[in-house]
Design a protein around this motif. Sequence first.
Motif, mmCIF file in Angstrom:
data_model
loop_
_atom_site.group_PDB
_atom_site.id
_atom_site.type_symbol
_atom_site.label_atom_id
_atom_site.label_comp_id
_atom_site.label_asym_id
_atom_site.label_seq_id
_atom_site.Cartn_x
_atom_site.Cartn_y
_atom_site.Cartn_z
ATOM 1 N N GLU A 169 0.834 -1.208 0.000
ATOM 2 C CA GLU A 169 0.000 0.000 0.000
ATOM 3 C C GLU A 169 0.866 1.254 0.000
ATOM 4 O O GLU A 169 0.600 2.217 -0.741
ATOM 5 N N LEU A 170 1.924 1.243 0.822
ATOM 6 C CA LEU A 170 2.828 2.389 0.867
ATOM 7 C C LEU A 170 3.583 2.559 -0.444
ATOM 8 O O LEU A 170 3.825 3.688 -0.887
ATOM 9 N N CYS A 171 3.968 1.454 -1.069
ATOM 10 C CA CYS A 171 4.653 1.532 -2.372
ATOM 11 C C CYS A 171 3.791 2.272 -3.392
ATOM 12 O O CYS A 171 4.289 3.084 -4.179
ATOM 13 N N LYS A 172 2.494 1.997 -3.374
ATOM 14 C CA LYS A 172 1.577 2.683 -4.295
ATOM 15 C C LYS A 172 1.431 4.155 -3.931
ATOM 16 O O LYS A 172 1.421 5.022 -4.804
ATOM 17 N N MET A 173 1.327 4.431 -2.638
ATOM 18 C CA MET A 173 1.165 5.814 -2.193
ATOM 19 C C MET A 173 2.361 6.676 -2.594
ATOM 20 O O MET A 173 2.205 7.837 -2.984
ATOM 21 N N SER A 182 15.458 6.439 -0.085
ATOM 22 C CA SER A 182 14.936 6.810 1.233
ATOM 23 C C SER A 182 13.512 6.301 1.405
ATOM 24 O O SER A 182 13.154 5.774 2.472
ATOM 25 N N VAL A 183 12.694 6.447 0.372
ATOM 26 C CA VAL A 183 11.311 5.955 0.425
ATOM 27 C C VAL A 183 11.293 4.454 0.694
ATOM 28 O O VAL A 183 10.529 3.969 1.545
ATOM 29 N N PHE A 184 12.137 3.716 -0.006
ATOM 30 C CA PHE A 184 12.196 2.261 0.190
ATOM 31 C C PHE A 184 12.554 1.911 1.628
ATOM 32 O O PHE A 184 11.894 1.078 2.262
ATOM 33 N N ARG A 185 13.578 2.548 2.169
ATOM 34 C CA ARG A 185 13.994 2.262 3.549
ATOM 35 C C ARG A 185 12.882 2.606 4.540
ATOM 36 O O ARG A 185 12.644 1.877 5.507
ATOM 37 N N ASN A 186 12.197 3.713 4.287
ATOM 38 C CA ASN A 186 11.115 4.116 5.181
ATOM 39 C C ASN A 186 9.955 3.128 5.151
ATOM 40 O O ASN A 186 9.348 2.829 6.188
ATOM 41 N N ARG A 206 2.910 12.265 7.531
ATOM 42 C CA ARG A 206 1.515 11.904 7.763
ATOM 43 C C ARG A 206 1.358 10.406 7.977
ATOM 44 O O ARG A 206 0.641 9.953 8.875
ATOM 45 N N VAL A 207 2.050 9.626 7.154
ATOM 46 C CA VAL A 207 1.988 8.167 7.288
ATOM 47 C C VAL A 207 2.580 7.726 8.623
ATOM 48 O O VAL A 207 2.039 6.837 9.299
#
Length: 283
Positions: free
Chosen positions: A113-117, A135-139, A169-170
């Motif tokens: 879900e986060l990958c899509k967001m 950074s997105v991947f690690r988060n 926000r997430v």
Amino acid sequence: MSTIEVTDVSKSFKDTQALSHVNLQFKENTIYGLLGRNGAGKTTLLNIINNRLFATSGTVTLDGDRLTENTRALSCCFLAGGSNLYPEGMKVKQALKWSQEFYPDFDMDYAKELCKMFDLPVKKKIKDLSTGYQSVFRNIVALSVNVRFVFLDEPVLGLDANHRDLFYRVLIEKYAEHPFTAVISTHLIEEAANIIEWVIVLKKGEIIRNEPIESLLDSGYCISGPGTFIDSYLEGKEVIGTDTLGGLKTAYVMGVPDPQLPAGTEVSRMNLQKLFIRLTEAA
């Protein structure tokens, strides 16, 4: 309640003293801000806590058990740092599957879900991702492992404004639904200030502040108004910075405001970034 305790930890690299007698606690279900200038020792501290570096002296424990080379205790922690610990040729979707193997509580549906967001290209190799998407991947992995202690070292590095806002926000939504301890090390202090509950400030390897953000911000105040009035008011006070726009001036002052303020002036709360700059300046 679980607690990570850092006791008298020091770390030196040849002639460089990266950490000096650091003592602090990370308690369960709290959002910490770990702040410091470049070279202050933030990343070194996070790596020692997560068993990626060994301290020269001192100990790190989780509920009394040493974290050093303790698989059971370390399974309660996750560090999203700047290094890619996955094989060079591994794709994002493969890395998520392996993360699920190593962390039994990993939530794959939530990670997808986060990958899509975040529009993360899951078919790409991790090494081929931009700095921001790394950074997105690690988060995403950090928020999906569902451990008690999550350490985020520069989590918004390379992220654009939209993705930085989305990340915070997430993070807050995750924290509200399933409380955990988050330790955020960042240079973008203003953006993180709204979610931090406890502030730890490192300067040249030493802890100089370690307290709730409320009490830290209450140690000073801002006063705004016509420049001539503000200049007169500031005489004899500890001023850590000023901003001027036209004839209006804002000053950042340590201490408690006077009971009687000049006409046309207004007092507001201290700015965390301004206070941090004052605390960590070279002098």
